[in-house]
Design a protein around this motif. Structure first.
Motif, short mmCIF file in Angstrom:
data_model
loop_
_atom_site.label_atom_id
_atom_site.label_comp_id
_atom_site.label_asym_id
_atom_site.label_seq_id
_atom_site.Cartn_x
_atom_site.Cartn_y
_atom_site.Cartn_z
N SER A 130 22.50 65.49 49.44
CA SER A 130 22.09 66.83 49.04
C SER A 130 23.24 67.70 48.53
O SER A 130 23.01 68.83 48.12
CB SER A 130 21.43 67.55 50.22
N SER A 131 24.46 67.19 48.55
CA SER A 131 25.61 68.02 48.18
C SER A 131 26.68 67.16 47.53
O SER A 131 26.87 65.99 47.89
CB SER A 131 26.18 68.72 49.41
N ALA A 132 27.41 67.76 46.58
CA ALA A 132 28.53 67.08 45.93
C ALA A 132 29.84 67.35 46.67
O ALA A 132 30.91 67.04 46.15
CB ALA A 132 28.64 67.54 44.48
N GLU A 133 29.77 67.91 47.87
CA GLU A 133 30.98 68.30 48.60
C GLU A 133 31.78 67.08 49.06
O GLU A 133 31.30 66.26 49.84
CB GLU A 133 30.62 69.14 49.81
N ALA A 134 33.01 66.97 48.58
CA ALA A 134 33.94 65.94 49.03
C ALA A 134 35.01 66.61 49.89
O ALA A 134 35.46 67.72 49.58
CB ALA A 134 34.59 65.24 47.84
N ASN A 135 35.41 65.94 50.96
CA ASN A 135 36.37 66.50 51.90
C ASN A 135 37.53 65.55 52.13
O ASN A 135 37.35 64.34 52.21
CB ASN A 135 35.71 66.75 53.27
N ARG A 136 38.72 66.11 52.28
CA ARG A 136 39.89 65.34 52.71
C ARG A 136 40.47 66.01 53.95
O ARG A 136 40.69 67.23 53.97
CB ARG A 136 40.94 65.25 51.61
N ILE A 137 40.71 65.20 54.98
CA ILE A 137 41.31 65.70 56.21
C ILE A 137 42.76 65.22 56.28
O ILE A 137 43.03 64.02 56.17
CB ILE A 137 40.54 65.24 57.46
N PHE A 138 43.66 66.16 56.46
CA PHE A 138 45.08 65.85 56.58
C PHE A 138 45.50 65.86 58.05
O PHE A 138 44.89 66.55 58.88
CB PHE A 138 45.92 66.88 55.82
N LEU A 139 46.55 65.13 58.35
CA LEU A 139 47.20 65.20 59.66
C LEU A 139 48.49 65.97 59.49
O LEU A 139 49.31 65.65 58.62
CB LEU A 139 47.49 63.79 60.20
N ALA A 140 48.66 67.00 60.32
CA ALA A 140 49.86 67.85 60.26
C ALA A 140 50.59 67.77 61.59
O ALA A 140 49.99 67.95 62.65
CB ALA A 140 49.48 69.29 59.95
N ARG A 141 51.89 67.50 61.53
CA ARG A 141 52.71 67.44 62.74
C ARG A 141 54.03 68.15 62.50
O ARG A 141 54.38 68.46 61.36
CB ARG A 141 52.95 65.98 63.15
N GLY A 142 54.76 68.40 63.59
CA GLY A 142 55.98 69.19 63.47
C GLY A 142 55.64 70.64 63.23
O GLY A 142 56.08 71.25 62.25
N LEU A 143 54.85 71.21 64.13
CA LEU A 143 54.30 72.56 63.92
C LEU A 143 55.28 73.65 64.32
O LEU A 143 56.06 73.50 65.25
CB LEU A 143 53.00 72.72 64.74
N SER A 144 55.19 74.77 63.60
CA SER A 144 55.92 75.98 63.97
C SER A 144 55.11 77.18 63.51
O SER A 144 54.23 77.06 62.64
CB SER A 144 57.32 76.02 63.35
N GLU A 145 55.38 78.34 64.09
CA GLU A 145 54.58 79.53 63.81
C GLU A 145 55.09 80.27 62.57
O GLU A 145 56.29 80.31 62.30
CB GLU A 145 54.59 80.47 65.02
N VAL A 146 54.14 80.85 61.85
CA VAL A 146 54.47 81.72 60.72
C VAL A 146 55.02 83.04 61.28
O VAL A 146 54.45 83.59 62.23
CB VAL A 146 53.21 81.99 59.87
N PRO A 147 56.12 83.56 60.74
CA PRO A 147 56.64 84.84 61.22
C PRO A 147 55.59 85.95 61.14
O PRO A 147 54.75 85.94 60.24
CB PRO A 147 57.81 85.13 60.27
N ASP A 148 55.64 86.87 62.09
CA ASP A 148 54.63 87.93 62.17
C ASP A 148 54.45 88.66 60.84
O ASP A 148 53.32 88.95 60.43
CB ASP A 148 55.01 88.93 63.26
N ALA A 149 55.54 88.98 60.17
CA ALA A 149 55.48 89.77 58.94
C ALA A 149 54.84 89.01 57.78
O ALA A 149 54.43 89.63 56.79
CB ALA A 149 56.88 90.23 58.54
N GLU A 150 54.72 87.69 57.89
CA GLU A 150 54.19 86.88 56.80
C GLU A 150 52.78 86.37 57.07
O GLU A 150 52.23 85.60 56.30
CB GLU A 150 55.12 85.68 56.55
#
Length: 218
Positions: A130-150
């Motif tokens: 019923s839909s043409a929606e294609a999805n890609r799932i990525f794996l992300a590692r080595g996480l850190s937080e975005v600075p508050d101001a950004e």
């Protein structure tokens, strides 16, 4: 019906476009439209008519911390009247934007995180009948937080997002028991669990070929 053995080499979806003899847009929406197309199957005289959702495609992110805990966000989904535990995800609605860049953007916007390492985890078609929606799932590692101001200012349903980390094994159990039902989250969690059990040997490059991505993305 006769059944045959399927070889490992045959386990691959293949494009098979049928000639469209008539096409129209029967509904135009804010995010996607509904198309109506007429086509024929081989050796059939009568044409078939199908209505389906056109879609620019989407990306999602399984983000793991250094303890192999998976990032989950809790968000209200109005069509099902439910607050769901999901993984960061978003539409490929920026013209010309690579899928990886879109995933990196969504991780920052929805979870205030950036990642040092990125891989392609798994691809799927959300509802191909019923839909043409294609999805890609990525794996992300080595996480850190975005600075508050950004940090991105979230609006609408995203303004009420709550985020946290869950043990990957606990998340798998939640999927298998039916307590966690978001399709991208369920598939991403299970795929990450399998990939980890195989020492991450199943991962593909973050820019791996993606033939299913809609040509009209963005």
């Amino acid at each position: 019906m006769e059944f045959t053995s399927i070889t490992a080499e045959q386990l691959q979806d293949r494009p098979d476009p049928h000639e469209v003899t008539d096409a129209e847009t029967v509904y135009r929406g804010a995010i996607w439209d509904v198309a109506r197309e007429t086509f024929r199957m081989a050796d059939q005289d009568e044409p078939l008519v199908r209505d389906f959702i056109t879609h620019p495609g989407a990306v999602a992110v399984v983000a793991l911390d250094d303890q192999d805990r998976v990032l989950l966000i809790n968000q209200y989904r109005h069509p099902v009247r439910t607050r769901m535990w999901e993984i960061p995800a978003g539409l490929l609605d920026v013209s010309g934007e690579p899928a990886l860049a879109a995933a990196q953007r969504e991780l920052g916007e929805e979870a205030d995180l950036v990642a040092e390492h990125w891989d392609t985890l798994v691809d799927f078609e959300n509802s191909p009948g019923s839909s043409a929606e294609a999805n890609r799932i990525f794996l992300a590692r080595g996480l850190s937080e975005v600075p508050d101001a950004e940090r991105f200012t979230r609006e609408g349903e995203e303004a009420e997002i709550v985020a946290g980390f869950a043990d990957l094994d606990d998340a798998v159990a939640a999927v298998l028991s039916g307590r966690l039902t978001s399709p991208a989250a369920a598939l991403g969690i299970l795929a990450a669990h399998v990939a980890r059990s195989r020492d991450w040997s199943t991962l593909r490059a973050p820019d791996a070929a993606w033939p299913a991505r809609p040509g009209h993305a963005g």
